[in-house]
Design an enzyme around this catalytic site. Sequence first.
Site, PDB file in Angstrom:
ATOM      1  N   ASP B 146       0.835  -1.066   0.304  1.00  0.00           N
ATOM      2  CA  ASP B 146      -0.083  -0.105  -0.019  1.00  0.00           C
ATOM      3  C   ASP B 146       0.849   1.155  -0.523  1.00  0.00           C
ATOM      4  OD1 ASP B 146      -1.992  -2.411   0.961  1.00  0.00           O
ATOM      5  OD2 ASP B 146      -2.985  -1.171   1.649  1.00  0.00           O
ATOM      6  N   LYS B 209      -6.528   3.285  -3.441  1.00  0.00           N
ATOM      7  CA  LYS B 209      -7.416   3.272  -1.790  1.00  0.00           C
ATOM      8  C   LYS B 209      -7.440   4.523  -1.774  1.00  0.00           C
ATOM      9  CE  LYS B 209      -5.280   1.977   2.553  1.00  0.00           C
ATOM     10  NZ  LYS B 209      -3.810   1.273   3.202  1.00  0.00           N
ATOM     11  N   LYS B 245     -10.158   0.121  -2.391  1.00  0.00           N
ATOM     12  CA  LYS B 245     -10.437  -0.294  -1.014  1.00  0.00           C
ATOM     13  C   LYS B 245     -10.470   0.904  -0.542  1.00  0.00           C
ATOM     14  CE  LYS B 245      -6.891  -0.993   2.746  1.00  0.00           C
ATOM     15  NZ  LYS B 245      -5.775  -1.625   3.080  1.00  0.00           N
TER      16      LYS B 245
END
Lengths: 474, 309
Positions: B146, B209, B245
Amino acid sequence: MFSYAPAPESRSVVDIASSYGLFIDGSFDPAKDGGTFKTVNPASEEVLAEVAAAGSEDVDRAVAAARRAFESWSALPGSERAKYLFRIARIIQERSRELAVLESLDNGKPIKESRDVDLPLVAAHFFYYAGWADKLGYAGFGPDPRPLGVAGQVIPWNFPLLMLAWKIAPALATGNTVVLKPAETTPLSALFFADVCRQADLPPGVVNIVTGAGDTGAYLVQHPDVNKVAFTGSTEVGREIARAVAGTGKRLTLELGGKAANIVFDDAPIDQAVEGIVNGIFFNQGHVCCAGSRLLVQESIAEELLTSLKRRMSTLRVGDPLDKNTDIGAINSAAQLARITELSEIGGAEGAERWSPECQLPDRGFWFAPTIFTGVTQAHRIAREEIFGPVLSVLTFRTPAEAVEKANNTPYGLSAGVWSEKGSRILAIADKLRAGVVWANTFNKFDPASPFGGYKESGYGREGGRHGLEAYLA
Amino acid sequence: MTATASVRSSDLRSFLRGLPGVDKVGIEARAAALGTRSVKTSAKAQAIDLAIRMVDLTTLEGADTPGKVRALCAKGRRPDPADPGCPPVAAICVYPAMVPVASAALAGSGVRLASVATAFPSGQAPLDVKLADTRSAVEAGADEIDMVISRGAFLAGDYDRVFDEIVAVKEACGSAHLKVILETGELATYDNVRRASWLAMLAGADFIKTSTGKVAVNATLPITLVMLEAVRDFRDRHGRQVGVKPAGGIKNTKDAVKYLVMINETVGDDWLSPDWFRFGASSLLNDLLMQRTKLTTGHYAGPDYFTLD
């Protein structure tokens, strides 16, 4: 993969009597000649109740009651009338669940809309006009505007309770008394409202409800002791009323049909425009006089927009109006379904391309799948006539001037929509559109403070806002 | 086909600016409308299990220790010790230093291991540091990285720098999946969220995300809706599917279900899987478990009936 389980609202929250009388002078009575008619649930064709059909004697009695009540009602200080209106508004809020279920049962509209749109707006209208009742001298109609007398009001079946509120709230706030005739397919919420008036201790005769078909309405608007006529409905009936009232000295407001243009420019926020198109034409099954039934999309983005629109339409849920997840409910009556079906067939015969998402319609009741026609031109009947159903005609344009020209090329002029990220363009276009309401980057937004009404064959006069008072004041 | 090659960096600015705008009022109204869908009984049971399988169970604290991380991994493998039918979560998400511990604890479980590399959460470090951070996490066993974008560079209009960094990190990831954190709360406008989404996808992101969970505004329904529309449009144009996400602030089942409804009605079934949608959350899981137990037993159990971590 992920489907919603049925989530029906309970219909046991509202008691529906097997038969209803006319509400005249504070009490429910059968019609003099004993006439009745049945009102059905359009989603199941089940008979909900038997309702009295008012004849001329009944209408006479209702008008006479309203005339008697006018003496004392109009003499009350505005602040006193406001108390009653505030009380009605609060009772409506308290009983909104019952009313929403009743409205959905009688009309066929999804509970999501009756609960989240209709009922909050109904209460808001009573609150709004309650606020005006003691301030009429400051509304810009002179220091001491006077009520007109008895108002004869005839309302349609698409928003039974909301149209009642639009009519009754300003009439009472300004000191008039009313005789209201709801549509014959949706009389129940008006009769429920009669009970709300009693609960609010409204003096007898201030509000009278006469149920019946077209002849009851015709007799009411022609009644010599009616001072003001307010009508919402079809242009055809509006014309008859205008003819009947001409020369009588009665005041008249008409809110009639529409064929609104919803104009999408190439710089529009596409995803939100698609939402606005869906809301514009599929809200309330398209039974909306200001529905955005003509989509005018700039040719350069037409394909992209239509792809998005079709994808979005595929997610619309058609079915049981009492299910909280239903987006599109039942068509109000067999007659209306026949009209929608007929005009849609004409659209196909004229060469426009018809498309509906796959959807399973219930076996019983009156249903019509959301439909769009592409390749429509101004010469097609489906581009000119009001269909009053979930049917969208898609036309294209190339330049802003062409968009305005096509938008205005209609006998109607109730509403329009403009979609663009460019503020200057929105203002310039809105200024040129011959329509009573122009929404920018949104559609079908109503507020009691905002006046509503038409140009051309969409009628005259305004309801809502400060302007809405004018129609009830001398 | 790689999307990266189709956009020269000199075109990037004009491309991003040419994307359709997002109307704030409209997107928020749509997200609110989707939030009122009623999901009950069998649909709710189905939604809860799906949501559990989509959770990236996360601990990102300065005070994280091997013990804490091992406990979290055990929870992720078997969220409800009382019910073996309860599915495991999608992944465990930890800081790079904790990857070796988590990797050992998750071995053979099928639960994936995600790590926030690239100078999380500020992203304010030189590129070589970010790349080293990424490589070490992948070498230690992370399946998913991430990364945070340089919001400063994005807001300054230096799209090329943001793009190049993502490309470089993606390369450093090797076979690990790359989730690009846009930190939408700092991007401030929906137009920026849409542009940043496209920028990340064009640069090769496998997932986009919302946020680090470390700023005031984290995941919201309308922001996630903008991102879902972006991945949908990106796939239409480039044929490559990218995951989404939302992270931070999703605390209960009701909220999670709203996200699932939004996927269902915006992008459809294709994204209704842990391969394409994740919840970045630490406290969501226990609420999901409580609601799950409620559905099976008919009554609520208190928090003491569910493991802390």
